[in-house]
Design an enzyme around this catalytic site. Structure first.
Site, PDB file in Angstrom:
ATOM      1  N   LYS A  28      42.449  37.288  36.754  1.00  0.00           N
ATOM      2  CA  LYS A  28      41.350  37.465  37.705  1.00  0.00           C
ATOM      3  C   LYS A  28      40.081  37.939  37.013  1.00  0.00           C
ATOM      4  O   LYS A  28      38.989  37.415  37.247  1.00  0.00           O
ATOM      5  CB  LYS A  28      41.765  38.446  38.811  1.00  0.00           C
ATOM      6  CG  LYS A  28      40.730  38.598  39.918  1.00  0.00           C
ATOM      7  CD  LYS A  28      41.378  39.082  41.203  1.00  0.00           C
ATOM      8  CE  LYS A  28      41.656  40.568  41.177  1.00  0.00           C
ATOM      9  NZ  LYS A  28      40.445  41.367  41.448  1.00  0.00           N
ATOM     10  N   SER A 173      35.441  52.470  33.502  1.00  0.00           N
ATOM     11  CA  SER A 173      35.423  51.346  34.440  1.00  0.00           C
ATOM     12  C   SER A 173      34.793  50.133  33.784  1.00  0.00           C
ATOM     13  O   SER A 173      33.613  50.153  33.409  1.00  0.00           O
ATOM     14  CB  SER A 173      34.631  51.711  35.705  1.00  0.00           C
ATOM     15  OG  SER A 173      34.344  50.559  36.470  1.00  0.00           O
ATOM     16  N   ASP A 321      45.658  48.865  37.678  1.00  0.00           N
ATOM     17  CA  ASP A 321      45.957  47.930  38.764  1.00  0.00           C
ATOM     18  C   ASP A 321      47.454  47.751  38.997  1.00  0.00           C
ATOM     19  O   ASP A 321      47.861  47.207  40.034  1.00  0.00           O
ATOM     20  CB  ASP A 321      45.329  46.563  38.483  1.00  0.00           C
ATOM     21  CG  ASP A 321      43.822  46.562  38.663  1.00  0.00           C
ATOM     22  OD1 ASP A 321      43.311  47.447  39.379  1.00  0.00           O
ATOM     23  OD2 ASP A 321      43.160  45.685  38.093  1.00  0.00           O
TER      24      ASP A 321
END
EC number: 2.5.1.19
Length: 435
Positions: A28, A173, A321
């Protein structure tokens, strides 16, 4: 048949054996970046194994609204880039759907474009913090308006002349880092981003592949303004975050063997493998190779007894994740598993610390919340019961894995959330199932 449709939701029945070879959908993170960078580049970009999940399709839709021409045939995408200096002011609102990556990276690019654009998304996106991106972009010279002084979407950005900055990110991040670096491509001078610990580095790798002179050392990456991108061939590897569900299932199922082919093995993403190996998993790495700047391999997984471990510090960004399905694994491991330094989970599609703990408890597991993580006491079995995805794709698939391993199976509401990142998830489950 292990999965039965019900009038409301689906029924997941326990499974005793799996067997076969599968390929999970394209990564992704890499699919997003390949499309976006292709739209920024001069010349054609050809992407294979593009993820057809809703999030990545949102990125393509936003590019079209900005004037980028592209064509898609199944998982193959051709982008006819003319440079992002040829993007035009959108005549409509840019809807990112459920995609935080689209929102944050697009803000970074639009910060340097001489026009106004408004971005919004679904209810989850409108509740997720954007100040971590909007504040440094405003410091660079972009004008951004939004709810609560630009902290929440919808956001309107007026781009223009930017000044490079030296930014020390308070969080590890990749989305924050990428947004600032992308803005830096249109800024005067040098833009430098330093993280508390290294987040995934797909942006750095791919920008270099598109011809940008990006320098990185340790936790710092920097670019100079004025860099031009050139169209490329991008072969997207399978998403290790999607493979994680099958790694856990293949480890905890009583019998069988599973080969997962062409999985991305970027070292900033392999925390799920490191954690499962530490817990005692039998996973072999085969046919390691590198293509388009990204390492990849085949993964062979066999059943094994797991034991609890502590997961914290620099390991967290490498598996952030995968925590929902890792928590399912921990519930069936011997001893206690503790996950710390993962407060970022509270601002994902859901508060994943809360929803994972509550979901595990509903299935009979011994789990509790920590301010920045979870504590799970493993057991020999998981009872089963009822579960809900709360619209979170990672939760939806984690509960399917739990149901396949639970004594009584589970009733699951909200499986459609899996469409965000893994449209054929249930098809692959059926494919490897052996009664």
């Amino acid at each position: 048949m292990q999965i039965n449709n019900e009038s409301k939701g689906i029924r997941i029945n326990p499974m005793g054996r799996i067997q076969g070879e599968i390929e999970v959908p394209g990564d992704k993170s890499i699919s997003h970046r390949a499309a976006l960078f292709g739209g920024m580049a001069q010349g054609e970009t050809h992407i294979t194994n593009f993820l057809l999940g809703q999030d990545c399709l949102s990125t393509l839709a936003c590019l079209k609204t900005l004037g980028v021409e592209w064509e898609r045939r199944d998982a193959e995408v051709w982008i006819r880039g003319r440079g992002f200096e040829n993007w035009h002011e959108p005549q409509d609102i840019l809807d990112v759907g459920n995609s935080g990556t689209t929102m944050r990276l697009m803000l970074g690019v639009l910060a340097g474009c001489p026009f106004s654009a408004t971005l919004t998304g679904d209810s989850s996106i409108r509740s997720r913090p954007m100040a971590r991106v909007t504040l440094p972009l405003q410091e660079m010279g972009a004008r951004i308006l939004g709810r609560q002084e630009g902290k929440y979407a919808p956001l309107t950005i007026q781009g223009g002349l930017l000044q490079g900055i030296q930014f020390r990110s308070p969080v590890a991040s990749a989305q924050v880092k990428s947004a600032i670096l992308l803005a830096g491509l249109r800024a005067k001078g040098e833009t430098m981003v330093t993280e508390p610990c290294l987040s995934r580095d797909h942006t750095e790798r791919m920008l270099r592949g598109f011809g940008v002179d990006l320098k990185s050392e340790g936790r710092t990456a920097k670019v100079r303004g004025g860099a031009a991108l050139s169209g490329q061939e991008v072969a997207v590897p399978g998403d290790i975050s999607s493979a994680a569900f099958f790694l856990v299932l293949g480890t905890l199922i009583p019998q069988g063997e599973l080969l997962i082919k062409n999985v991305g093995m970027n070292p900033t993403r392999t925390g799920i493998l490191d954690a499962l190996w530490q817990m005692g998993a039998d996973i072999q790495v085969e046919e390691e190779r590198e293509e388009c700047g990204e390492p990849r391999a085949n993964l062979r997984v066999r059943p094994a007894q797991l034991h609890g471990i502590e997961i914290q510090g620099e390991m967290i960004p490498k598996l952030i994740d995968e925590v929902p399905v890792l928590a399912v694994a921990a519930s069936l491991a011997q001893g206690e598993t503790v996950i710390r330094d993962a407060a970022e989970l509270r601002v994902k599609e859901t508060d994943r610390i809360q929803t994972v703990v509550q979901g595990l408890q509903a299935l009979g597991a011994n789990a509790q919340e920590l301010p920045d993580g979870l504590r799970i006491q493993g057991a020999k079995s998981l009872r089963g019961g009822a579960a809900h995805s709360h619209g979170d794709h990672r939760l939806a698939m984690a509960w399917v894995v739990a149901g396949l391993l639970a004594e009584e199976g589970i009733s699951l509401q909200g499986i459609e959330a899996a469409e965000v990142s893994f449209p054929n998830f249930l098809e692959l489950i059926h494919e490897i199932a052996e009664s």
